[in-house]
Design a protein around this motif. Structure first.
Motif, PDB file in Angstrom:
ATOM      1  N   THR A 171       0.867  -1.166   0.000  1.00 51.67           N
ATOM      2  CA  THR A 171       0.000   0.000   0.000  1.00 51.67           C
ATOM      3  C   THR A 171       0.907   1.220   0.000  1.00 51.67           C
ATOM      4  OG1 THR A 171      -1.855  -1.024   1.170  1.00 51.67           O
ATOM      5  CG2 THR A 171      -1.692   1.369   1.283  1.00 51.67           C
ATOM      6  N   CYS A 196      -0.349  -2.016  -6.852  1.00 53.99           N
ATOM      7  CA  CYS A 196      -0.555  -1.864  -5.410  1.00 53.99           C
ATOM      8  C   CYS A 196      -1.645  -0.837  -5.122  1.00 53.99           C
ATOM      9  CB  CYS A 196       0.750  -1.465  -4.722  1.00 53.99           C
ATOM     10  SG  CYS A 196       1.186   0.286  -4.818  1.00 53.99           S
ATOM     11  N   ARG A 197      -2.139  -0.861  -3.909  1.00 55.25           N
ATOM     12  CA  ARG A 197      -3.129   0.117  -3.481  1.00 55.25           C
ATOM     13  C   ARG A 197      -2.446   1.469  -3.289  1.00 55.25           C
ATOM     14  NH1 ARG A 197      -5.858   1.407   1.961  1.00 55.25           N
ATOM     15  NH2 ARG A 197      -7.631   2.633   1.235  1.00 55.25           N
TER      16      ARG A 197
END
Length: 458
Positions: A171, A196-197
């Motif tokens: 993240t 990815c976040r």
């Protein structure tokens, strides 16, 4: 020879079933990758065929949608700083030839609606096609448009993914502006390319970073300095995997403060608008204050006109720009006869290949009494003094020495003589400042870099 036609944003065009409603969070608003792709497809359908488009690059989901829409359509994107004055804004729009401004109402602007949806399918543009046109200011003249090809963006992000072990499991959290390489290319396109976040905090406050829950954090030295000044916020980052600092040198005391409060040493990296990121410390490598690591895959570096172990850093490799828009002479002047880019930065390479950036050739290489002195080394020594909050060191013309070292500091409760002696005790005597000026604050730009040309005369 054309570059391979691999998707620049594969995690958008080839969903792997890991989408989530908060895949992207920008200033408190959530969006899934599917929503982003649909809204960006609607933008791409509206702008296809345009020579280039500008984007009102506020910290918003609309900015992300507009930029991705331009990339899908193969239309060069020109990020406009939302705080740009009318002269700068008009120059960028006129010089770039942008057909319209996305994300801005009125004055020919085209609002972006993240609720709109459109399927978009078109061949992936050639890797040498311009993805972004980023405007950068030198010491003189109007800002120049830096043409960044799609392949350079991909090479940079893949190199950083390798160096930082950056994966879809991360993240990424940051609150950096979306009109620079750091915040936009690394901080948005990097998250989209790795899958990815992304949590963009809107503003890079210590409290926002502490609440973001990232495994990977990006910041500039000003951000990290403010976080260190609030120990509770810094300790909240102790669960993160990597803290990355860039855009300017991270002062050694801030480096040590982060290590003490979070339990890990920050990763520093080096790059420019024209080169993207070329050198970085690695997730699995040593991280030392004042160093920026080793070259990314495919990047080569060399030190030109080396003397005393330091000289101007020159780079070549897959992350470089293709030129300054409409300025062939400036493009040629920025390169050597054999095609290497002159960074204008003074550097040294240690025995293990680790790079140290000493400063800018124009302002940070000081020639005093026959010695070549890097301003950054003197600044770090000054910042080690507990009374010094900020420091900038320059060379000033001097009849006997050629240049004398002058320090500008933000400090309380310490004298000029005490600071001169403090540096002389830590560095060679010839590196001590001859004069010290006390200021309330150093002039800085939006990325937190000190602007030495705006310092008051001695």
């Amino acid at each position: 020879m054309h570059a391979p036609h691999h998707p620049l944003l594969p995690s958008l065009t080839a969903p792997d079933g890991t989408d989530r409603p908060d895949a992207l969070t920008v200033a408190g608003r959530d969006c899934s990758r599917e929503q982003l792709l649909g809204a960006a497809g609607a933008v791409a359908a509206r702008i296809t065929g345009a020579p280039c488009v500008a984007v009102h690059a506020s910290a918003s989901l609309e900015t992300v949608v507009a930029v991705v829409g331009g990339l899908l359509a193969g239309v060069p994107v020109v990020p406009l700083p939302p705080d740009a004055g009318p002269l700068e804004r008009d120059h960028i729009l006129r010089d770039s030839g942008a057909a319209l401004v996305l994300g801005e109402r009125g004055d020919g602007g085209l609002p972006v609606d993240i609720r709109q949806r459109a399927d978009w399918s078109a061949p992936e543009p050639d890797g040498q096609a311009t993805a972004l046109l980023l405007y950068t200011s030198g010491t003189t003249g109007a800002p120049k448009g830096v043409m960044i090809p799609r392949a350079a963006v991909a090479a940079c992000l893949d190199g950083l993914a390798d160096a930082w072990h950056w994966t879809a499991e991360d993240t990424l959290a940051h609150g950096l502006p979306l009109f620079h390489v750091h915040g936009l290319v690394l901080g948005v396109l990097g998250a989209l390319r790795t899958g990815c976040r992304l949590v963009h905090t809107g503003r890079p406050t210590p409290q926002a970073y502490a609440a973001a829950g990232g495994s990977l954090y990006f910041g500039v030295p000003t951000v990290w300095s403010r976080i260190v000044a609030e120990p509770s916020a810094a300790r909240a980052l102790s669960g993160a995997r990597l803290l990355v600092s860039g855009s300017a040198a991270l002062p050694a005391p801030v480096f040590r403060g982060l290590e003490e409060l979070t339990g890990q040493r920050p990763v520093e990296r080096y790059g420019m608008t024209e080169t993207l990121i070329t050198v970085s410390a690695r997730a699995d490598g040593e991280r030392r204050p004042g160093t920026v690591g080793t070259p990314l895959p495919g990047v080569r570096t060399r030190i030109a006109q080396e003397a005393g172990g330091i000289g101007e850093l020159e780079v070549s490799g897959p992350t470089l720009f293709t030129g300054y828009l409409g300025r062939p002479q400036a493009t040629a002047a920025a390169h050597t006869a054999d095609g290497w880019f002159r960074t204008g930065d003074i550097a040294a390479v240690e025995a293990d290949g680790t790079h140290r950036i000493v400063g800018r050739a124009s302002t940070d290489l000081i020639k005093s009494g026959g010695y070549r002195i890097g301003a950054g080394e003197v600044e770090n020594a000054l910042l080690d003094h507990p009374a010094v909050a900020e420091a900038a060191v320059v060379g000033v013309s001097h009849d006997d020495l050629g240049q004398e070292i002058v320090a500008y500091v933000v400090a309380e409760g310490v004298s000029e003589r005490a600071l001169i002696d403090f540096v002389a005790e830590r560095l060679s005597a010839h590196k001590r400042p001859r004069r010290v000026r006390f200021l309330d604050a150093l002039p800085r730009n939006a990325m937190g870099k000190p602007q030495k040309r705006l310092l008051p005369p001695v």
